[in-house]
Enzyme design. Structure first.
Site, short mmCIF file in Angstrom:
data_model
loop_
_atom_site.label_atom_id
_atom_site.label_comp_id
_atom_site.label_asym_id
_atom_site.label_seq_id
_atom_site.Cartn_x
_atom_site.Cartn_y
_atom_site.Cartn_z
N ARG A 149 0.95 -0.97 0.04
CA ARG A 149 0.14 0.03 0.14
C ARG A 149 0.89 1.22 -0.12
O ARG A 149 0.50 2.13 0.75
CB ARG A 149 -1.00 0.00 1.24
CG ARG A 149 -2.04 -1.14 1.05
CD ARG A 149 -2.98 -0.83 0.22
NE ARG A 149 -4.21 -1.79 0.16
CZ ARG A 149 -4.46 -3.05 -0.11
NH1 ARG A 149 -3.15 -3.73 -0.74
NH2 ARG A 149 -5.29 -3.79 -0.02
N SER A 154 -10.89 -0.64 2.53
CA SER A 154 -9.98 -0.65 3.81
C SER A 154 -9.98 0.66 4.51
O SER A 154 -8.96 1.29 3.85
CB SER A 154 -9.03 -1.52 3.75
OG SER A 154 -9.24 -3.02 3.16
N GLU A 167 -5.63 4.02 5.83
CA GLU A 167 -5.16 3.78 4.58
C GLU A 167 -5.50 4.99 3.65
O GLU A 167 -4.80 5.18 2.90
CB GLU A 167 -5.73 2.45 3.96
CG GLU A 167 -5.12 1.99 2.76
CD GLU A 167 -5.95 0.83 1.93
OE1 GLU A 167 -5.22 -0.42 2.59
OE2 GLU A 167 -6.48 0.79 1.23
N1 EPU Z 1 -11.88 -10.58 9.38
C1 EPU Z 1 -12.59 -10.51 10.78
N2 EPU Z 1 -13.63 -9.75 10.87
C2 EPU Z 1 -13.97 -8.65 9.84
C3 EPU Z 1 -13.29 -8.71 8.79
C4 EPU Z 1 -12.17 -9.56 8.67
O1 EPU Z 1 -12.32 -11.34 11.85
O2 EPU Z 1 -14.90 -7.85 10.15
C5 EPU Z 1 -11.17 -11.39 9.47
C6 EPU Z 1 -10.95 -12.44 8.17
O3 EPU Z 1 -11.96 -13.56 8.73
C7 EPU Z 1 -9.92 -12.91 7.77
C8 EPU Z 1 -8.79 -11.68 7.96
O4 EPU Z 1 -9.69 -10.79 8.79
O5 EPU Z 1 -9.35 -13.94 8.51
C9 EPU Z 1 -8.67 -11.04 6.71
O6 EPU Z 1 -9.98 -10.55 6.03
P1 EPU Z 1 -9.93 -10.41 4.74
O7 EPU Z 1 -9.63 -11.41 3.85
O8 EPU Z 1 -11.25 -9.73 4.25
O9 EPU Z 1 -8.84 -9.42 4.13
P2 EPU Z 1 -8.24 -7.98 4.67
O10 EPU Z 1 -6.81 -8.45 5.16
O11 EPU Z 1 -9.29 -7.62 5.69
C10 EPU Z 1 -7.22 -7.24 2.46
C11 EPU Z 1 -7.07 -5.75 1.89
C12 EPU Z 1 -8.33 -5.76 1.10
C13 EPU Z 1 -8.54 -6.99 0.00
C14 EPU Z 1 -8.45 -8.34 1.00
C15 EPU Z 1 -8.44 -9.57 -0.10
C16 EPU Z 1 -5.66 -4.63 3.38
C17 EPU Z 1 -5.71 -3.37 4.06
N3 EPU Z 1 -7.13 -4.84 2.84
O12 EPU Z 1 -8.16 -7.11 3.37
O13 EPU Z 1 -8.29 -4.49 0.14
O14 EPU Z 1 -9.50 -6.86 -0.78
O15 EPU Z 1 -7.27 -8.23 1.66
O16 EPU Z 1 -6.99 -9.35 -0.80
O17 EPU Z 1 -4.74 -5.08 2.94
C18 EPU Z 1 -8.69 -2.10 0.30
O18 EPU Z 1 -7.47 -2.02 0.13
O19 EPU Z 1 -9.54 -1.34 0.17
C19 EPU Z 1 -9.25 -3.35 0.24
C20 EPU Z 1 -10.44 -3.92 0.24
#
Ligand code: EPU
Length: 367
Positions: free
Chosen positions: A175, A262, A357
């Site tokens: 990022r 995010s 972010e």
């Molecule tokens: N989780 C929770 N509760 C929640 C949300 C998530 O426990 O309310 C847990 C999920 O169960 C999972 C973990 O957190 O184990 C990760 O969640 P997720 O797979 O949704 O990915 P993320 O790390 O939250 C990142 C990116 C997203 C991208 C996804 C998929 C960042 C800051 N965000 O989210 O990017 O779509 O991975 O690759 O790196 C964005 O940048 O706007 C964005 C949406």
């Protein structure tokens, strides 16, 4: 003020009457606005703006603006509307594509798939413009845009000329890029570089690396009755559909419930810290990457019981704790109050500071 700027070929108008948009749909008023439709207008715009404050707006999908009709953003907003896509070369199986910065990111991804090109399918449905993609090095489902960028084209306000950056010169990391770095890009109201276009290195479908390791992607393709490698050249389409269906399920649609994706980065912590967290909370998602580990900001926020938390019309999404949403009439003040509550609670409970972010303009000392 620069009255002579009204002579520009690109349209120019004075705010606050001009509605400016970010995907969070917070009130956004600026001193004045220039619509940039042709990159050949940049010299004229640059000369006319001189040392006047300027701010570059793409799709507004990663932006929190503090402004009101009484206190508009003290800068000329340059709305990047540069359009067009060209195929530069097809040294099969690699294909280089140039896309203008003002094109919608998701429409561009869909266009590449319609042309039988692969490489961007994991990044389907990300809101924003092509020009904004390299700034924060958008990434999802195991791919970062940096992996696919060959060259970034920009206008250099200091040299008053067009310049190019190789992918390596962009300084990409999680990022992050040189375009987010104040030392290289300058202050928020005097950005040095305006991205005009991006060259991508893609592949003819069937020749691209398949990235399907991210939790849920392969399973989603299989639940649609396929395997990722059917050998019929449709893998990229299948992954795009899997990614779109995962995003639609997990993340609120900015057209229905305004948001900026995010709101916090996933924090990187020393491995020892991550291990002690895991010992206390075995369910905590931890992604080790060499010397450091990445934690899941969404999980940390969720554990603090903040899903659905609200201040006025600003709140934490019910669906995904990492996304802050505008329930209708939110303003930047309420949204930042939600963000600060999250930062304080996660720090108090887990000893981790979450970095936002989206870009906040004008910036504040503590955010
Ligand atoms: N989780 C929770 N509760 C929640 C949300 C998530 O426990 O309310 C847990 C999920 O169960 C999972 C973990 O957190 O184990 C990760 O969640 P997720 O797979 O949704 O990915 P993320 O790390 O939250 C990142 C990116 C997203 C991208 C996804 C998929 C960042 C800051 N965000 O989210 O990017 O779509 O991975 O690759 O790196 C964005 O940048 O706007 C964005 C949406």
């Amino acid at each position: 003020m620069h009255p002579s700027i009204f002579d520009l070929a690109t349209s120019h108008s004075k705010s606050p009457e001009v509605p400016l948009q970010t995907t969070l749909r917070l009130p956004f008023f600026a001193r004045d606005v220039v619509d940039l439709n042709r990159s050949t207008d940049l010299l004229e715009i640059s000369e006319r703006l001189g040392k006047g404050a300027r701010f570059i707006l793409g799709g507004g999908s990663n932006l929190v603006v503090r402004s009101s009709p009484e206190s508009p953003l003290p800068a000329t907003v340059i709305r990047n509307r540069l359009a067009g896509i060209v195929r530069l070369s097809s040294e099969q199986p690699e294909v280089r594509i140039r896309c203008a910065a003002g094109e919608s990111w998701h429409s561009f991804v869909m266009w590449t798939l319609s042309q039988g090109l692969a490489g961007l399918e994991n990044l389907a449905l990300i809101p924003g413009t092509v020009g904004a993609a390299p700034i924060q090095n958008i990434g999802a489902y195991g791919v970062e845009v940096a992996d696919r960028i060959d060259t970034v084209h920009a206008w250099d306000f200091e040299k008053q000329d067009h310049v190019t950056f190789s992918s390596k010169d962009c300084g990409f990391s999680y990022r992050w890029s040189r375009f987010k770095d104040a030392d290289q890009q300058g202050p928020w109201d005097m950005p040095r570089f305006l991205i005009t276009g991006v060259d991508f290195r893609l592949w003819q479908a069937g020749h691209a690396p398949v990235v399907a390791h991210y939790a849920g992607v392969r399973e989603r393709v299989e639940s649609m009755g396929h395997t990722v490698d059917d050998g019929d050249g449709l893998t990229a389409h299948r992954i795009a559909h899997a990614v779109m269906s995962l995003r639609r399920e997990k993340l609120p649609d900015p057209d229905e419930l305004p948001n900026a994706g995010s709101f916090f980065q996933n924090p990187e912590v020393p491995n020892a810290f991550a291990q002690s967290l895991k010992a206390k909370h075995p369910a905590a998602p931890v992604f080790a990457s060499g010397t450091a580990s990445k934690l899941s900001a969404g999980w940390l926020i969720d554990q603090c019981g903040l899903r659905g938390f609200r201040v006025g019309d600003a709140g934490v999404s019910e669906r995904h704790a990492l996304v802050l949403v505008n329930h209708g009439g939110a303003n930047a003040h309420d949204l930042l109050e939600v963000a600060r509550t999250i930062q304080r609670e996660v720090m108090r409970r887990f000893g981790v500071w979450l970095e936002p972010e989206p870009i906040l303009v004008p910036p504040m000392q503590a955010y």
